[in-house]
Every structure is written in structure tokens, then in C-alpha cells.
Design a protein around this motif. Structure first.
Motif, PDB file in Angstrom:
ATOM      1  N   LEU A   1     -69.514  -6.442  35.624  1.00 19.52           N
ATOM      2  CA  LEU A   1     -69.142  -6.197  37.012  1.00 19.52           C
ATOM      3  C   LEU A   1     -67.695  -5.734  37.122  1.00 19.52           C
ATOM      4  O   LEU A   1     -67.377  -4.757  37.796  1.00 19.52           O
ATOM      5  CB  LEU A   1     -69.340  -7.477  37.843  1.00 19.52           C
ATOM      6  CG  LEU A   1     -70.784  -7.856  38.142  1.00 19.52           C
ATOM      7  CD1 LEU A   1     -70.864  -9.251  38.741  1.00 19.52           C
ATOM      8  CD2 LEU A   1     -71.398  -6.839  39.095  1.00 19.52           C
TER       9      LEU A   1
ATOM     10  N   GLY B   1     -67.064  -2.316  36.053  1.00 20.15           N
ATOM     11  CA  GLY B   1     -67.754  -1.292  36.819  1.00 20.15           C
ATOM     12  C   GLY B   1     -68.947  -0.686  36.087  1.00 20.15           C
ATOM     13  O   GLY B   1     -69.471   0.352  36.496  1.00 20.15           O
TER      14      GLY B   1
ATOM     15  N   CYS C   1     -71.724  -2.150  35.894  1.00 15.86           N
ATOM     16  CA  CYS C   1     -72.808  -2.432  36.815  1.00 15.86           C
ATOM     17  C   CYS C   1     -72.192  -2.839  38.151  1.00 15.86           C
ATOM     18  O   CYS C   1     -71.010  -3.145  38.226  1.00 15.86           O
ATOM     19  CB  CYS C   1     -73.645  -3.616  36.330  1.00 15.86           C
ATOM     20  SG  CYS C   1     -74.343  -3.393  34.717  1.00 15.86           S
ATOM     21  N   ASP C   2     -73.003  -2.840  39.125  1.00 15.02           N
ATOM     22  CA  ASP C   2     -72.525  -3.444  40.355  1.00 15.02           C
ATOM     23  C   ASP C   2     -73.421  -4.636  40.649  1.00 15.02           C
ATOM     24  O   ASP C   2     -74.339  -4.945  39.903  1.00 15.02           O
ATOM     25  CB  ASP C   2     -72.499  -2.442  41.510  1.00 15.02           C
ATOM     26  CG  ASP C   2     -73.868  -1.937  41.864  1.00 15.02           C
ATOM     27  OD1 ASP C   2     -74.854  -2.610  41.486  1.00 15.02           O
ATOM     28  OD2 ASP C   2     -73.964  -0.880  42.496  1.00 15.02           O
ATOM     29  N   LYS C   3     -73.147  -5.251  41.718  1.00 14.79           N
ATOM     30  CA  LYS C   3     -73.866  -6.498  41.988  1.00 14.79           C
ATOM     31  C   LYS C   3     -75.366  -6.311  42.105  1.00 14.79           C
ATOM     32  O   LYS C   3     -76.139  -7.243  41.986  1.00 14.79           O
ATOM     33  CB  LYS C   3     -73.337  -7.139  43.271  1.00 14.79           C
ATOM     34  CG  LYS C   3     -73.548  -6.289  44.500  1.00 14.79           C
ATOM     35  CD  LYS C   3     -73.008  -7.011  45.718  1.00 14.79           C
ATOM     36  CE  LYS C   3     -73.196  -6.134  46.969  1.00 14.79           C
ATOM     37  NZ  LYS C   3     -72.695  -6.815  48.177  1.00 14.79           N
ATOM     38  N   TYR C   4     -75.750  -5.097  42.359  1.00  9.30           N
ATOM     39  CA  TYR C   4     -77.180  -4.865  42.535  1.00  9.30           C
ATOM     40  C   TYR C   4     -77.917  -4.639  41.225  1.00  9.30           C
ATOM     41  O   TYR C   4     -79.104  -4.857  41.139  1.00  9.30           O
ATOM     42  CB  TYR C   4     -77.414  -3.647  43.434  1.00  9.30           C
ATOM     43  CG  TYR C   4     -76.881  -3.825  44.808  1.00  9.30           C
ATOM     44  CD1 TYR C   4     -77.564  -4.635  45.722  1.00  9.30           C
ATOM     45  CD2 TYR C   4     -75.691  -3.231  45.187  1.00  9.30           C
ATOM     46  CE1 TYR C   4     -77.073  -4.804  46.999  1.00  9.30           C
ATOM     47  CE2 TYR C   4     -75.201  -3.403  46.467  1.00  9.30           C
ATOM     48  CZ  TYR C   4     -75.892  -4.192  47.377  1.00  9.30           C
ATOM     49  OH  TYR C   4     -75.409  -4.360  48.638  1.00  9.30           O
TER      50      TYR C   4
ATOM     51  N   VAL D   1     -76.583  -5.459  38.118  1.00 15.20           N
ATOM     52  CA  VAL D   1     -76.113  -6.200  36.958  1.00 15.20           C
ATOM     53  C   VAL D   1     -77.247  -7.077  36.447  1.00 15.20           C
ATOM     54  O   VAL D   1     -77.976  -7.692  37.219  1.00 15.20           O
ATOM     55  CB  VAL D   1     -74.884  -7.057  37.337  1.00 15.20           C
ATOM     56  CG1 VAL D   1     -75.244  -8.147  38.318  1.00 15.20           C
ATOM     57  CG2 VAL D   1     -74.239  -7.627  36.089  1.00 15.20           C
TER      58      VAL D   1
ATOM     59  N   ILE E   1     -75.363   3.639  38.038  1.00 13.17           N
ATOM     60  CA  ILE E   1     -75.470   2.511  38.922  1.00 13.17           C
ATOM     61  C   ILE E   1     -76.638   2.771  39.815  1.00 13.17           C
ATOM     62  O   ILE E   1     -76.700   3.749  40.504  1.00 13.17           O
ATOM     63  CB  ILE E   1     -74.238   2.405  39.791  1.00 13.17           C
ATOM     64  CG1 ILE E   1     -73.091   1.988  38.919  1.00 13.17           C
ATOM     65  CG2 ILE E   1     -74.475   1.464  40.929  1.00 13.17           C
ATOM     66  CD1 ILE E   1     -71.802   1.945  39.638  1.00 13.17           C
TER      67      ILE E   1
ATOM     68  N   PRO F   1     -78.106   0.547  42.434  1.00 10.08           N
ATOM     69  CA  PRO F   1     -78.260  -0.655  43.221  1.00 10.08           C
ATOM     70  C   PRO F   1     -79.472  -0.500  44.059  1.00 10.08           C
ATOM     71  O   PRO F   1     -79.366  -0.332  45.237  1.00 10.08           O
ATOM     72  CB  PRO F   1     -77.038  -0.664  44.101  1.00 10.08           C
ATOM     73  CG  PRO F   1     -76.616   0.746  44.187  1.00 10.08           C
ATOM     74  CD  PRO F   1     -77.141   1.437  42.970  1.00 10.08           C
TER      75      PRO F   1
END
Length: 354
Positions: A107, A110, A112-115, A117, A157, A159
Motif C-alpha cells: 500500500l 503504491g 496496490c491500493d486499498k481495493y 491489495v 491498480i 480497485p
DNA sequence: GCCGTCACGGTTGAA
DNA sequence: TTTTCAACCGTGACG
């Protein structure tokens, strides 16, 4: 797939198990709700189970869209080669690193993002299965991500931005004539406002009898019509921003009744012919005298394609309008939604015809 | 009687 | 090309 199959529910409505209701009906449900008609009445009127009405309204309330979710397919993988590579790097850099630390770093860096990861357990699995022995070159190693879908295959990414589900390229169109600009969208995940009812509602053609009449059997694959609707709403072509073929696509969900001139979308089923065809209630709940001129009558579109004659509906409705009642508890989340719609989408729904 | 919720059997489509 | 699996669907029943 063979169409012309279907089942009749307890209310006499025809449905196809496993398949979404036609957009026209979904739209109708929302329309009626916005007019203050109670879900139970809508249910009876359209001959759709109240659970379904409830679900559609709830979804609409939540997402602002009447469209069904994307059926089928798989979730996008989060363990992309890039992610695996990074995990491997972290592990190499710090062999004692914990999965949750890796997660944090993914995270933080960067990657991944919270969606997208990976979960800690996924990371553990990756460590175990793919990276297990760091002394051995990993398949994804060395920057050259070997695997076929290295690099760009997956969004770096996504998400839930569904690399394919939302991307135009992900959309197969069975109807070559339909230009699709957006992909099909997984509804619950960030519905574009372009799909909001107001967009749809403004579209006469959407419920246009001719469009509806073009229906032939249960043709549309979910994919098609979801892409169609979602994509087309966003695209600015066709009628009021909607491509008619798109509409057709929805409509293909058998809504035969070529005499839908009065748009009795779900209601004008002709029981005889369409078994399995989304034609509506087996016995016309809405009597002929009742024209339910849904689209023509119901909603106007700011763009002006549709004239609204709320009174038509009102006069033809045998239902009380909770909105006006005042003696009723707030009917449904829709009342709230109404304001939302009218204000946000400039929809002149004028529930009380005045 | 109304409504929210859930189990069920079904369809779909990416992997 | 076929299979698997997890997403979604609407119905019907329950509380």
C-alpha cells in the motif's frame, strides 16, 4: 440459447430464473416508487415478487442505478505478477517480514491500493506457493515478468475498476451494430452516474414500444445488455444519449407485445404467447382501460426528448400515492431518492401532479 | 398487510 | 474446448 422459457411467479408474472428482470420493468419499479406507490403495490402491479422490488429499490437507493449487477465472470486477480514480484522483493529484502507488513508496504509503495491489495492470507499463500524458496528464481522474477499477462494485462491498480469488466475492451458485443464505448460495469462497484435512473428515465426509446417490440426471445446475454446499458448511457449517441440498439438489447429480454404502444412494459404480457418470454403478468393486471403509459407519460428528460405527463399516470393509477398521503410513513427510501433525482439529475418527476 | 432478509435454484462468464 | 467457480439473478418463505 433457447429462449421462450420461463416461469410464472405467484403473482402471475413471468420471469426467467437466474436472469435479471428487463430494464424496462426495473425502470418501471423505480418510476412507480418515485410516484409514491408502495412497493407492495408495485409488486402486484408489475407482478414481480416483493422481494425483488425491494431489492431493486434498495439497490437503486444505494447506487442510483436500476441496472442489475454484472453476472458471471471472476473477480479480477489481485495477485498480479507485479504484486508477486514486489512481495518477493520485500521478502528478499527482509526475510523476516510478516505478511501484514508486506501488505502495508504494498500500500505504501503504491503497488496496490486499498481495493486491490491482497489479503494477508493471500500474501501468505503467495509467499508459500510462489515465492517459497527464495533461492530459486521465481517465475515472475527479474523484472521480466514472464507470465503471459505480465505488465499490462492487468491494471496495475484495479480497485474493482475491473480491467476488463469496465473497460471497453472487455465487452463483447453480440450485436455488432451497437457501438459500445464503455465496458460493462460491475454495478455495485462504483456505479457511474451515467446509469442513473434519470439518465434512463429520460429515454423514451428505452421503453419505446418499437424497441420493445423488436424483442425476439430471450436473446440478450447479460453481458450484452449490461454493457449496453451501462456503456451506452455513458456514451452520447442515439436517443438521449442512448443508443437505440442498446435499448433493443435490453428489450430483447423478451418483451414481445408489439402493441406496447401504451407501454405496458411488464404489464402487458400476453400470457398466451410468451411463456418464458418476458412479457409480463399472465393475466393482465392492468386492464386495457388502464393505460400505463410509462415512458411517454412518465418522465421527462431535461434534454427534452420526453414529454412528461404525470397526470396520465396519476389518472391511470389505482394506487394511492404515499407521497401525497402524508398519513403514511415515509414510503420507501425512494422518497428520499426522489429529491435526489430531481435535484441532482434535474428530473422533473413531480410526484404529485398538482 | 407490509417489508426486509435470506435460502434456494438458476444463469453467466472469466480463469 | 471444456470445466470450475464465484459472481449475480428473482422467487418464495419467514419473521
Amino acid at each position: 440459447m433457447d429462449q421462450n422459457y420461463g416461469e410464472v411467479n405467484q403473482l402471475g408474472g413471468v420471469f426467467v430464473n437466474g436472469r435479471p428482470l428487463p430494464n424496462a420493468i426495473r425502470l418501471r419499479i423505480v418510476e412507480l416508487a418515485q410516484l409514491g406507490i408502495r412497493p407492495c403495490d408495485i409488486s402486484r402491479q408489475l407482478r414481480v415478487s416483493h422481494g425483488c422490488v425491494s431489492k431493486i429499490l434498495a439497490r437503486y437507493n444505494e447506487t442510483g442505478s436500476i441496472l442489475p449487477g454484472a453476472i458471471g465472470g471472476s473477480k479480477p486477480r489481485v495477485t498480479t505478477p507485479n504484486v508477486v514480484k514486489n512481495i518477493r522483493d520485500y521478502k528478499q529484502g527482509d526475510p523476516g517480514i510478516f505478511a501484514w507488513e508486506i501488505r502495508d508496504r504494498l500500500l505504501a509503495d503504491g503497488v496496490c491500493d486499498k481495493y486491490n491489495v491482497p489479503s494477508v492470507s493471500s500474501i501468505s499463500r503467495i509467499l508459500r506457493n510462489k515465492i517459497g524458496n527464495l533461492s530459486q528464481p521465481n517465475q515472475y522474477e527479474n523484472g521480466k515478468q514472464g507470465p503471459p499477462q505480465s505488465g499490462l494485462s492487468y491494471n496495475h491498480i484495479y480497485p474493482y475498476s475491473y480491467p476488463n469488466a469496465m473497460s471497453p475492451s472487455g465487452t463483447k458485443m453480440s450485436n455488432p451494430g451497437v457501438p459500445v464505448t464503455g465496458g460493462h460495469v460491475s454495478i455495485p462497484r462504483g456505479w457511474p452516474s451515467a446509469h442513473t435512473v434519470s439518465n434512463i428515465l429520460g429515454i423514451r426509446a428505452f421503453m419505446d414500444p418499437t424497441a420493445i417490440a423488436s424483442a425476439e426471445g430471450y436473446a440478450p446475454k447479460m453481458e450484452d445488455w449490461s454493457s449496453v446499458n451501462r456503456a451506452t448511457f455513458a456514451s452520447a449517441h442515439g436517443v438521449n444519449g442512448i443508443d437505440k440498439s442498446a435499448i433493443d438489447a435490453d428489450i430483447k429480454y423478451p418483451q414481445p407485445s408489439s402493441t406496447l404502444s401504451s407501454y405496458v412494459p411488464a404489464c402487458a404480457y400476453s400470457p398466451s404467447n410468451q411463456y418464458g418470454v418476458y412479457s409480463g403478468p399472465a393475466g393482465s393486471y392492468v386492464s386495457p382501460g388502464h393505460h400505463w403509459q410509462a415512458q411517454g407519460t412518465s418522465l421527462s428528460h431535461p434534454g427534452g426528448g420526453v414529454a412528461m405527463h404525470p397526470s396520465d399516470i396519476h389518472s391511470s393509477m389505482a394506487f394511492k400515492h404515499a407521497v401525497r398521503d402524508g398519513d403514511r410513513k415515509p414510503p420507501s427510501p425512494l422518497s428520499k431518492q426522489q429529491q435526489h433525482l430531481s435535484s441532482i439529475h434535474g428530473l422533473s418527476l413531480s410526484t404529485s401532479s398538482s
